[in-house]
Design a protein around this motif. Structure first.
Motif: not given
Lengths: 112, 116
Positions: B55-79
């Motif tokens: 919905i809002d990723e305005s605070g995420m660094p543009k590179e190397r960082f990603s996040a997801e919240f799939p239909k099933e399972g936990p949210s994951i922050l990946r660096i």
């Protein structure tokens, strides 16, 4: 976007004294102002919050006041106890936005 | 009712490795937020997700960082390709639904990342 400033960064009081922490926000449209307490190594937890249609709210020894004209809000803790020692964060959010913008925190130390 | 669960609580990585942080929101909560807390600093907003949507990723660094919240399972922050400056506590929070004004966020205990 919203910006929140918080003062002081550290505050030392004697047990039984009152403590006041102040925050200012930049966007006059902000409508929700919570305060969180974070003990060392722990999660932040909500202790009190106030909405923009209210000027003051109390819950036992803690109270929050809001001045919309000046765009500032304050946390007041009376009869402080050593277990009040923690870092306190203020925050604000804009209508229609679910995220909170936090201040930089105030480390409160209550000495017995 | 279990609170917000984060794992791992502590993670050590060497520079260049990947870090994956997981967050399971409170039962019944469909909104997840990630915040980063640097030592002796405040909580900085990174990203806000609902199931399958960022919905809002305005605070995420543009590179190397990603996040997801799939239909099933936990949210994951990946660096990816971590650097020493990524060392911080990463807090996940959840809320039950859209509210106006916004209401309480329920925080997890945090994941403390140390990059050697």
């Amino acid at each position: 976007g919203e910006n929140v400033e918080q003062h002081p960064s550290t505050l030392s009081v004697q047990e039984g004294d009152s403590a006041v922490i102040k925050c200012t926000y930049s966007d006059s449209a902000s409508n929700y102002f919570p305060w969180y307490k974070q003990e060392l190594g722990k999660r932040p937890q909500l202790i009190i919050d106030i909405r923009s249609n209210v000027g003051e709210k109390k819950d036992q020894r803690i109270a929050v006041t809001l001045n919309k004209t000046a765009k500032h809000f304050s946390l007041h803790i009376t009869e402080t106890q050593p277990e009040d020692s923690a870092v306190y964060f203020c925050a604000a959010s804009l209508p229609g936005f679910q995220k909170l913008v936090f201040g930089t925190g105030t480390r409160l130390l209550v000495s017995p | 009712n279990a609170g917000v669960m984060q794992n791992p609580r502590h993670l050590v990585r060497r520079r260049g490795q990947e870090a994956r942080l997981r967050c399971s929101p409170m039962k019944g909560h469909s909104h997840v937020y990630w915040y980063r807390q640097l030592p002796e600093e405040g909580l900085k907003f990174m990203v806000y997700l609902q199931k399958e949507n960022i919905i809002d990723e305005s605070g995420m660094p543009k590179e190397r960082f990603s996040a997801e919240f799939p239909k099933e399972g936990p949210s994951i922050l990946r660096i990816q390709q971590v650097v020493r400056g990524d060392s911080a506590a990463y807090f996940c929070a959840s809320s039950p639904r859209l509210r106006d004004p916004a209401g309480e966020l329920f925080f997890g205990e945090g994941s403390r990342l140390t990059v050697l």
